[in-house]
Design a protein around this motif. Structure first.
Motif: not given
Length: 101
Positions: A6-31
């Protein structure tokens, strides 16, 4: 890799996708493993957003140097000298040939 998605997405200006990443279990190790197809499946329909995400992912992988993530090129204060070769050719009668005379 301890990346808060979520913080990484915020840093690149795309925080709107944080819920989608969380809902699909995408964590820092999968990025670093995400592909353009994965991003489409996550609901990233904008090509510009996918490009921005893929560039930021490449930085995470170490494929690209850290740069401004909003697409603004970084400008160096140092001068750069480049060689340039110029060639000029003048064919006799070429003007007449082009004008059809």
């Amino acid at each position: 890799m301890a990346v808060d998605v979520a913080q990484w997405l915020r840093g690149i200006g795309l925080e709107e996708y944080a819920p989608a990443f969380a809902d699909n279990d995408i964590d820092g190790s999968l990025l670093p493993e995400l592909t353009a197809e994965d991003l489409v499946a996550l609901g990233v329909t904008s090509i510009g957003h996918r490009r921005r995400l893929l560039s930021a992912i490449a930085v995470l992988r170490g494929d690209l140097p850290q740069a401004d993530t909003h697409g603004t090129p970084t400008i160096s204060a140092e001068a750069e000298r480049r060689q340039l070769s110029v060639m000029f050719c003048d064919l006799v009668g070429s003007t007449a040939l082009l004008s059809g005379k």
